[in-house]
Write an enzyme that holds these catalytic residues in place. Structure first.
Site, short mmCIF file in Angstrom:
data_model
loop_
_atom_site.label_atom_id
_atom_site.label_comp_id
_atom_site.label_asym_id
_atom_site.label_seq_id
_atom_site.Cartn_x
_atom_site.Cartn_y
_atom_site.Cartn_z
N GLN A 164 -8.10 9.13 11.85
CA GLN A 164 -8.42 9.67 11.42
C GLN A 164 -8.67 11.26 11.45
OE1 GLN A 164 -9.93 8.66 7.67
NE2 GLN A 164 -8.59 6.50 8.66
N HIS A 205 0.63 -1.03 0.49
CA HIS A 205 -0.01 0.02 0.15
C HIS A 205 0.65 1.47 0.09
CE1 HIS A 205 -4.69 2.22 1.31
NE2 HIS A 205 -2.56 2.45 1.68
N ASP A 228 -1.52 15.19 5.15
CA ASP A 228 -2.56 14.66 6.23
C ASP A 228 -1.78 13.01 6.19
OD1 ASP A 228 -3.11 13.02 3.84
OD2 ASP A 228 -3.95 11.55 4.99
N HIS A 276 -10.80 2.16 -0.69
CA HIS A 276 -10.97 1.92 0.57
C HIS A 276 -11.71 0.80 0.40
CE1 HIS A 276 -10.78 3.68 4.65
NE2 HIS A 276 -9.17 3.11 4.38
#
Ligand SMILES: Nc1ncnc2c1ncn2[C@@H]1O[C@H](COP(=O)(O)OP(=O)(O)O)[C@@H](O)[C@H]1O
Lengths: 81, 581, 234, 81
Positions: free
Chosen positions: B317, B52, B271, B98
């Site tokens: 998150q 990933h 992020d 996702h």
């Protein structure tokens, strides 16, 4: 039989709703609230009259539909109508 | 696991395997460090080297894609791609998968997918203005499908609607090939000014490293490795924790970040996505050519007793890492406090060239930054080309006897039936600039305050790709091109989401390679470069892989929205004209 | 002249949209007021915009109704300042007691975003003066909780006093069950207080106020607000 | 003190969520379910140690924020930590 089911988020799972409620309570001037967790409450009216059978049905409901065990726990009480 | 237990942890071959590292990869790690890793270091390497994060199976092929053009401001390599819209306007966009989380917890999995892709976009200085989603579910009659569709669609809506970014398009397919492995690909496009684009290179020594957003919890630890590991029957019960999204916080984070970006204080920003604090800090330091010191004692924590390992790997998150100009902390803090968000100085950039992580006075990790960022193995996995089946000529196929009935059956079937029931669950009008709503060829949102329009679309027909990966992917690229053209837009560039099965199987790798070749050729011919993308491999359950699904997301510019075209028939007795071959 | 203020709660997301619409239509600048402020500046119109104030957590509008700024909004509303609540703003008005009833989950349990047709039943409120009574207009809805509920007594009172402002209706103006997108009692889409100065509605006038957006039926709502402001000042 | 608060819809208020659950249960083959009602369950951790004071706080929370008296009822239990 009546089943009163509570579905709550597992420990450690983020609960944005609970957090928001806690903030709102303190904005309302309600102090001394250490933690708030929000869950679901479900009341089910069962035709079943035997406790064991009712238990089995409720367990199945919770496992298969009402709670996702990845993030939620469930608990319940049975009550004769 | 408390901190003491962690230091006692012995690294056995089983633990190495659980971290998704092969024995050879572990040997490589030992050589890099010149010693045994601490448990935290093992975790850090495992996420950085996961498929990933590292693209270890796909990297060699992705390099062959055309990624430049005079319209391109930033190609792959940053959080998202950036393309020029003229007059100082730019569009920033990307697509991301996702898939596995959405299969396990459809609502939260899909919701956090939407949240993640929006962060990739506003991280770079853009206000998100359009969301799209490419969805693949199993057969409609499969017992799990209805539940998954319900959860995914409401999760996408639940997140995007709350944040207040219109979801204007997407695609939805059903095929038994996705029965145990659905695909949820989310795309986001945002608008920025070309002189206000933010990058992730932490250039400079002694700069404060700032953590903002939500607190860190034990969410999705191992999520990044999970997203790359094949499913098996046990995953239903193993059920690794999935993250819960908080769109309300995301909305506040967008507003706070954009407010901060309007000041001249940010050096770099990124992020915390998959592999959270680990990959964001390491990538920022590596791109800036500096070392970084993180003191985990200052990380805002949601739970008590979190270890260094947990904090470095947490996928909580709605968090961002920012490198600020020194001295601007109070100004920045005031903005985040106003929006009710956490703000903490968690470290600084250094000249050591190392990533040093301390927690409660202990050094938990000490790794050379460049090595960590760039040492992931790169695999040239064996593959063979897929031979396309023989072409079927139209005359071999008997014509249906009742054409109208057949047409009706096709139009009402799951493949072609209207998707209105999906897009009506998404707020596709918020922000007041949706000038072409879902249901047409491409959606168009106005560049706020101008007459220009941004056209967006996503497409792929996996059936074609399965038959002929090269041609099928060309077709997908070209279909986005046509859809953009059909609304009157000049197509500019694409993003892609390559969803494939296990790349360790040569035929799957063959599909992947063919797909990249087809995409590269179509993009080159059309001057339609790839500026961002995402690869999702190991979409496979019990050895059965998904159909090859390279989702393509295209953007284009409508010079004047008052002259846009749409699919509505305007008047009786207008002429219909068929063009093309 | 129209001095309009739009209240921005954390999680509001149609605040800018309504600001743009008001400024484009009336030509007067709009003040944005942060939820944490103690008071709203003197205004001819206070707008509570759509969105997800406080995430819509617990119940839509419940937390916003208790925010600091709402104390002043409630006071000003009671003293006669016109207030328009759109979508989430309508929910806030109900939760704060400025309007009766509550907005429940849609009967379909789904979020619904699409254009609906409405019949304008009361053209005497501050935001409906420029419509004709019984006129059918098209406006978008976008909500998961827009299912208006109140007890029978309250509903009868609302009807009796002509306080139902908008009703979901078909193209012919009939308030049929098919025209009702969310299960609202008696097809109610918007109501007002006894003075017609406090109005709440689920549909979004700011989303269809110019033809480039696909329709302009929302425009007259803001023109009405301007007209009302002018009428009260002369 | 911990308060376990249940918020339920008043009798006579339609509960489409409960109905949807009931239908889903029957689709799963779970029969004999006569009725399902869905509500909210909220757990609040209070600093308060006196039962009376805790009760007063919880009453205030429920009235001012947690329940909307137009459609909802509330009930709760207190529990020592
Ligand atoms: N998951 C989805 N989310 C939002 N819009 C969707 C979704 N799936 C399909 N749509 C919309 O439905 C319309 C038809 O989709 P599709 O059948 O894929 O179109 P086409 O065949 O023209 O590519 C398009 O406008 C598309 O944007």
């Amino acid at each position: 039989m009546k089943a009163r089911i509570r579905i709550t988020l597992k420990n450690g799972v983020l609960d944005p709703q609970g957090k928001a409620i806690q903030n709102a309570l303190s904005a309302l001037g309600i102090t001394g609230v250490a933690d708030v967790r929000q869950g679901k409450y479900i009341e089910v009216e069962l035709a079943e009259t035997s406790e064991d059978a009712a238990k089995a049905t409720v367990e199945r409901m919770c496992k298969d539909l009402l709670a996702n065990s990845v993030i939620e726990n469930y608990a319940y009480e049975l009550q004769r109508a | 696991m408390d901190a003491k237990a962690e230091s006692r942890f012995e690294i056995t071959p089983e633990i190495v395997a659980e971290h998704g590292l092969t024995p050879a990869e572990y040997q490589r790690l030992l050589k890099i460090l010149g010693r045994e890793p601490s448990f935290t270091e093992l975790g850090i390497f495992s996420v950085m080297w996961s498929e990933h994060c590292s693209y270890k199976s796909s990297r060699v092929w992705l390099r062959t894609l055309p990624t430049t053009g005079k319209q391109v401001i930033q190609g792959p390599g940053e959080n998202a791609g950036v393309v020029d819209l003229g007059d100082g306007d730019a569009v920033i966009f990307k697509m991301e998968s996702h898939n596995h989380p959405s299969y396990i917890e459809p609502y939260q999995g899909a919701a956090t997918g939407v949240g993640g892709i929006m962060r990739d976009v506003f991280t770079m200085g853009a206000r998100p203005v359009a969301n799209l989603n490419a969805l693949r579910f199993g057969a409609p009659e499969h017992p799990k499908t209805r539940h998954l569709v319900d959860g995914v669609v409401s999760g996408i809506g639940g997140y995007g609607n709350c944040v207040g970014v219109p979801t204007v398009g997407g695609e939805t397919n059903f095929d038994k090939g996705y029965n145990n492995n659905i695909l949820v690909n989310a795309m986001c496009a945002g608008l920025a000014r070309t002189d206000k684009i933010f990058y992730s290179a932490a250039k400079g020594v002694g700069l404060p490293v700032i953590y903002v957003g939500s607190k860190t919890g034990r969410d999705g630890i191992h999520g990044a490795t999970m997203a790359s590991a094949e499913f098996d029957d046990k995953s239903d019960e193993k059920r690794p924790t999935v993250q819960v999204g908080d769109p309300f916080t995301e909305k506040l984070l967008i507003e706070a970040c954009l407010e901060l970006m309007a000041k001249d204080v940010i050096i770099a920003i990124q992020d915390m996505g998959a592999a959270g604090l680990t990959s964001s800090s390491c990538e920022m330091a590596d791109k800036g050519g500096v070392g970084i010191h993180l003191d985990l004692d200052h990380v805002p924590q949601r739970e008590t007793g979190m270890t260094a390992y947990e904090m470095m790997l947490s996928e909580s998150q709605e968090r961002m890492l920012i490198i600020l100009k020194p001295g601007s902390e109070p100004e920045a803090e005031a903005i985040f406090k106003k929006w009710g968000l956490d703000f903490a100085v968690v470290g600084e950039t250094t000249d050591t060239g190392r990533m040093i992580v301390t927690h409660r006075g202990q050094v938990e990790a000490d790794i050379p930054v460049t090595t960590l960022a760039n040492s992931a193995p790169v695999y040239e996995r064996p593959w063979y080309p897929i031979t396309p089946p023989k072409m079927i000529l139209p005359e071999w196929v008997p014509a249906p006897n009742a054409i109208l009935e057949t047409l009706k059956a096709m139009m009402s079937g799951p493949a072609l039936a209207s998707r209105r029931w999906i897009w009506e669950q998404y707020d596709h009008m918020v922000m007041g600039d949706t000038v072409q709503r879902p249901g047409g060829d491409a959606a168009v949102v106005r560049v706020h305050g101008t007459q220009k329009g941004l056209a967006v679309v996503c497409d792929v027909t996996p059936r074609y790709v399965a038959a002929d990966p090269v041609m099928g992917t060309k077709q997908a690229v070209v279909e986005t091109w046509r859809n953009l053209t059909a609304v009157g837009a000049d197509p500019l560039a694409i993003t892609d989401n390559m969803n494939f099965a296990n790349p360790e199987r040569p035929e799957v790798m063959g599909q992947f390679v063919g797909s990249v070749k087809g995409m590269a050729e179509a993009c080159r011919v059309l001057d339609y470069p790839v500026v961002s993308g995402n690869v999702s491999l190991y979409n496979e359950t019990n050895g059965v892989g998904i159909p090859p699904t390279p989702a393509i997301g295209g953007v284009g510019l409508v010079p004047d929205v008052s002259r846009m075209a749409d699919i509505k028939l305007k008047r009786d007795s207008d002429l219909l004209i068929l063009v093309g071959r | 002249m129209l001095r309009a203020s739009v209240v921005v709660f954390p999680g509001s997301n149609c605040d800018r949209d309504v600001q743009v619409a008001l400024e484009k239509i009336t030509g007067f600048p709009v003040k944005m007021v942060w939820h944490g402020d103690a008071s709203v500046p003197a205004s001819d119109l206070i707008v509570l915009p759509g969105g997800f104030s406080y995430g819509d957590y617990l119940r839509c509008g419940a937390m916003a109704a208790h925010s600091p700024i709402m104390r002043d909004v409630i006071a000003k509303a009671k003293a006669g300042t016109p207030v328009l609540g759109i979508c989430n703003g309508f929910q806030v008005l109900c939760e704060s007691g400025l309007l009766p009833g509550v907005l429940m989950r849609n009967a379909s349990l789904k979020f619904i975003c699409r254009d609906v047709t409405l019949r304008v039943d009361n053209v005497e409120t501050i935001v409906t003066k420029c419509y004709r009574k019984g006129e059918v207009v098209r406006l978008p809805i976008a909500h998961a909780e827009g299912n208006y509920f109140a007890d029978k007594e309250t509903l009868d009172r609302l009807e009796g006093e002509g306080r139902v402002v908008f009703r979901y209706a078909d193209a012919a103006g009939e308030a049929t069950p098919e025209a009702n997108p969310n299960g609202a009692q008696r097809n109610i889409a918007g109501i007002c207080d006894a003075s017609g100065r406090i109005v709440g509605l689920m549909p979004h006038p700011e989303r269809l106020f110019e033809l480039s957006l696909g329709g302009a039926d929302g425009r007259r709502m803001f023109e009405s607000a301007l007209l009302s402001a002018i009428e009260t000042t002369v």
